[in-house]
Enzyme design. Sequence first.
Site, PDB file in Angstrom:
ATOM      1  N   TYR A   1      -6.071   9.286   1.775  1.00 62.72           N
ATOM      2  CA  TYR A   1      -6.181   9.832   3.127  1.00 62.72           C
ATOM      3  C   TYR A   1      -4.935  10.665   3.416  1.00 62.72           C
ATOM      4  CZ  TYR A   1      -3.179   5.855   4.530  1.00 62.72           C
ATOM      5  OH  TYR A   1      -2.161   4.942   4.639  1.00 62.72           O
TER       6      TYR A   1
ATOM      7  N   ASP B   1     -27.570 -21.074  17.216  1.00 65.81           N
ATOM      8  CA  ASP B   1     -28.827 -21.804  17.315  1.00 65.81           C
ATOM      9  C   ASP B   1     -28.819 -22.866  16.224  1.00 65.81           C
ATOM     10  OD1 ASP B   1     -29.161 -20.033  15.169  1.00 65.81           O
ATOM     11  OD2 ASP B   1     -31.308 -19.829  15.507  1.00 65.81           O
TER      12      ASP B   1
ATOM     13  N   HIS C   1       0.863  -1.190   0.000  1.00 63.83           N
ATOM     14  CA  HIS C   1       0.000   0.000   0.000  1.00 63.83           C
ATOM     15  C   HIS C   1       0.896   1.236   0.000  1.00 63.83           C
ATOM     16  CE1 HIS C   1      -2.665   3.096   1.475  1.00 63.83           C
ATOM     17  NE2 HIS C   1      -2.077   3.105   2.651  1.00 63.83           N
TER      18      HIS C   1
END
Length: 850
Positions: free
Chosen positions: A263, A555, A225
Amino acid sequence: MSLTQRVVIIGAGIVGTNLADELVSRGWTDITVVEQGPLHMPGGSTSHAPGLVFQTSPSKTMTHFARYTVEKLLSIEKDGHRCFNQVGGLEVATTPARLEDLKRKHGYASSWGIEARLVSAEECFKMYPHLNDDMVLGGLHIPTDGLALAARATQLLIERTSKAGVRYLGHTPVTGIERDGRHVTGVSTPGGIIPADIVVSCAGFWGVELGAMVGVKIPLLPLAHQYAKTTAVPALAGRNINSLLNGMNATLPILRHQDKGLYYREHGGQYGIGYYGHRPMPIVASSLGLTPRDVNEKNMPSRLDFTTEDFDPAWKESQKLLPTLQDTEIADGFNGIFSFTPDGGPILGQPAHIDGFYVAEAVWVTHSAGVARALAQILTTGRSEIDVSECELSRFEEIQLTQDYVNQTGQQNFTEIYDIIHPLQQRVSPRNLRVSPFHSRQQELGAFFLETGGWERPWWYEANKDLVKSLPPSWQPVDRDPWSAQVHSPISAAEAWKTRNAVAMFDMTAFHRFEVCGPGAVSLLQRLTTSNISTKPGTVTYTLLLNDEGSIRGDIFVLRLDDDVFQIGANTATDLAYLTREGRVQQQENPGQWIQVRDITGSTCCIGLWGPRARDVISGISTVDLSNQGLPYFTLKKAVLSGIPVTMIRKSYVGELGWEIQTSAEYGQRLWDTIWQAGKLHGLIAGGRSAFNSLRLEKGYRTYGADMTTEHNPFEAGLAYAVEANKKDDFVGKAAIQRLSNQVPSRRLRALTVDDGRSMILGKEPVFYNGKAAGYVTTAAFGYTIRKPIAYAWLPGGVDEGTKVEIEYFGKRIRATVETESLYDPEMNRLSQDNLPSVVGPQAPIKSRL
C-alpha cells in the site's frame, strides 16, 4: 451503570483516548488514563501508524467501526486542520483474479452502505497518474476513505478530555491490577494504587501482559510490519501542500496493490510504502522493556530496526507499479509492531470470571473510534448499537487461547491479510485439534473436513460419490461458477437426496452443549430466556436470549433433564460466558440459588439420524417406544441402543423425522458402528455439513451470528414464535418486547429463491429493490429439494412475498423472488408422521412454529 463509576483506562493511544472522549460525552467524569510512555508520543502502534483508512471489508461490524472512525476524525479540528484527509481510496488489480475480487468488495460496500465505484484502468490512471497503466486492469474507488492523523488526533483528544476533567498520567507503567475477590478495585503503579471500579486495557500489543495480571488470556500476537519512505519524488516536488502537516500533505488517493501485499501514501514530496509480503516477525512485548522517557519519531518501543533484505521484493515491485519511484531510493524504514489475533478481529469485552475488567485490544487506527464508541455504549448502557459478537473476547474456545494456536494463526493471518480469501477457505495449521469419537470412521469414508473453533467437521463424504450417478434428473446438481464451486462437491446433492428419501447420519458433536444445574437453575433460565422453561423433565424448548432492548443476543435449546438439571444447546463460547456471569450474579444476590454452569461438549458426542427410514434403523437396535406418542416432537428420553446408554432428543435441523442421539464420548465410536450396521438394510449414509446447510435453509432455520445478531429483534428476524407473550415471569428484554410487539418492523429477514434456478450466491451480497441497494444476504445455499438457490436477506419491512429483487454477485445482477416460509414442508408433516412416503416435494406454504 452509574455516572459515579471510577474508570481507569490503560493506554493513551488512539483507542484509549477515544474511549475517554466517548465516556465523557456520555456524562462520565471520574476517568484516569494511565500511560507508560510520554503523553506527547506514547510509543505504541498509534505513534507510528501510517494512517491509511480503507473502510470496506467482508465484516459489516468492522466496516461500520471504520465509517464512524472517519466521521469522528473529521469532527476533530484545531487551527483549521482536521484529523482526517479524505483523499479517497483506490485499490488496483493487476491480475484477473483480483479484478473479480474487487467486484466482490464493491458488493460489500453496497451491502454495508459505503459509497464505492468500480473504475476502469483508464480511470485509475486519470485518478492516479503515477501508475504504470500497462500493469493495471481496473480498480475500486471509495471517495470517503483517506488518511487518519492518528497521533495528532490522540493529542487533541487528550487536550479536549483533560478540559472535561479526565486525568492523564504519563510515564506511569502498570505493575498490577488489584482485586477484591472477582472484582477489580484498582491499578497498581510505582506511584501507588489508583482506585477503580472499572479497568479497561487499551494497551495494544502490551495487552497480553495486562491480561495476565488478572489471569485473563488475551489471544493476541504482536508482529512487525515493514514501512518505508522514499527520498524526494520528482513528480511530487514543488507543491505548496508539501509543507502541511503529515497526513494533510497528500492529494492522491491512498493506494493498495494487494496482489503484491503493498500500500502507498504521500508524505509531501515523498512516498510511504507499507508491505505485508515479508516473512512473519513475531515479537514478545515483554521483551521490549519499559518505554523510555525520550520517545520520538525515530525512537519508540513499537519501531524496530528495518530489515532491508525483507523489503527488497517490495521495492522492486513498487518501482514497476509506480515508475516515478525509479529515480528515488529508500530514505528511511522501520519494522513497526501491530497486533494480530487468531481470526483477524479485534478483542473487546470482559472475561467471564472477572468483574469490572474490560479490554479493547488488537484495534487498528481504521476501527479505533468505532470500537471505542461500542465499548463506551456497553459500559454506559449495557449494549452496543453495532453488533460486536465477532469481536467479543469470549468468542474464543479454550484451545484458541493457547500460545501455540495464537502464534500459528496470527502469523497466517499476517501472510494472508491481502490475499483473496474464499468464505470457506481453511487454515493449513493447526488442524485436528478437536475431533469427535467418529473421526476415524469418517476418515474411512473419505470425509472432506472443514475446521471451526478447532473442530474438524465433515463437509461431504467421498464414499457417496457414486450416488451422484443414481440421482433422479430433478436432483442432479447444476453447474456452478468457479468461485462458488470452490470448497464444493456435487456429492452434497446426493447426501441431501438420501436424507429426504431414506436416512442419513450427521455428526452433531461440535455443537456447543452446556450443563446448567443447581437449585437456582430454573430461576436463572426463566430470567434469561423468552420461554417458559419451568416444564416437566424430558421437555425441549427453543428459546431466545435477549438484551434489555429486546434485541437477540443468542438462540438456544433448553433440555430439561431433571428438576434442577438442564442441558443447553448453544451457538458459541460467548453464550457460556453469559450464562456463567449471570449465574454468579444471581448466586451473589441469593446464595441459596446457586448454579453450576459447565461446558460438556468435549465429554459428549452426538449423531443426528434423520430421514423417513430413521425409525426402521432404530427399531433393529432398540425396543424403546419412539413413536409420536412415545416420544413427541421437542421431547427427550433415556434409551439403550444395543447396550449403549444414550439420550434420544426428538428434534431436527433438516426437517425430517429423526433424533439427535447423544452419549458420552467413551461410547462414541461404538454408537457410530452400531447405527451404521443397523442402517445398511435401509440405505443409510453419512451426510456432511454442506448438505445439512442446504436442508436447514429449505426449512428456514436461522443461524445466530449470520442471519440475526444483537442488531435485530425477534419480530424482525421471524422468531416471534420463540417469545411467549403470556410468560408470567419477568425476563431480560420483556418490557422492550412488549413495546416492540405493537410496532411494525421496518426491516425483516426474508427468504429468497433465485429465479433462474442455478445462479449461486454465498452470503453478504447486496440485494437491490427498485434499483437501489436495500439490504444484504445473510446465508445462502443451493436448495436441492426445491431445485433452486436459496438466500436469506435483510430487506425493508414493506417488501412482501412475491416481490422481485436482484442480488449483486461479482458485479452481475441475479433476479430473485421473496418467498413465503418455509420453502419445504411448511405444514411440518415430515417431522411427525409415523409412515412417510419415500418421494417428497415442496408443500403449500403456511407459517408454523416447530
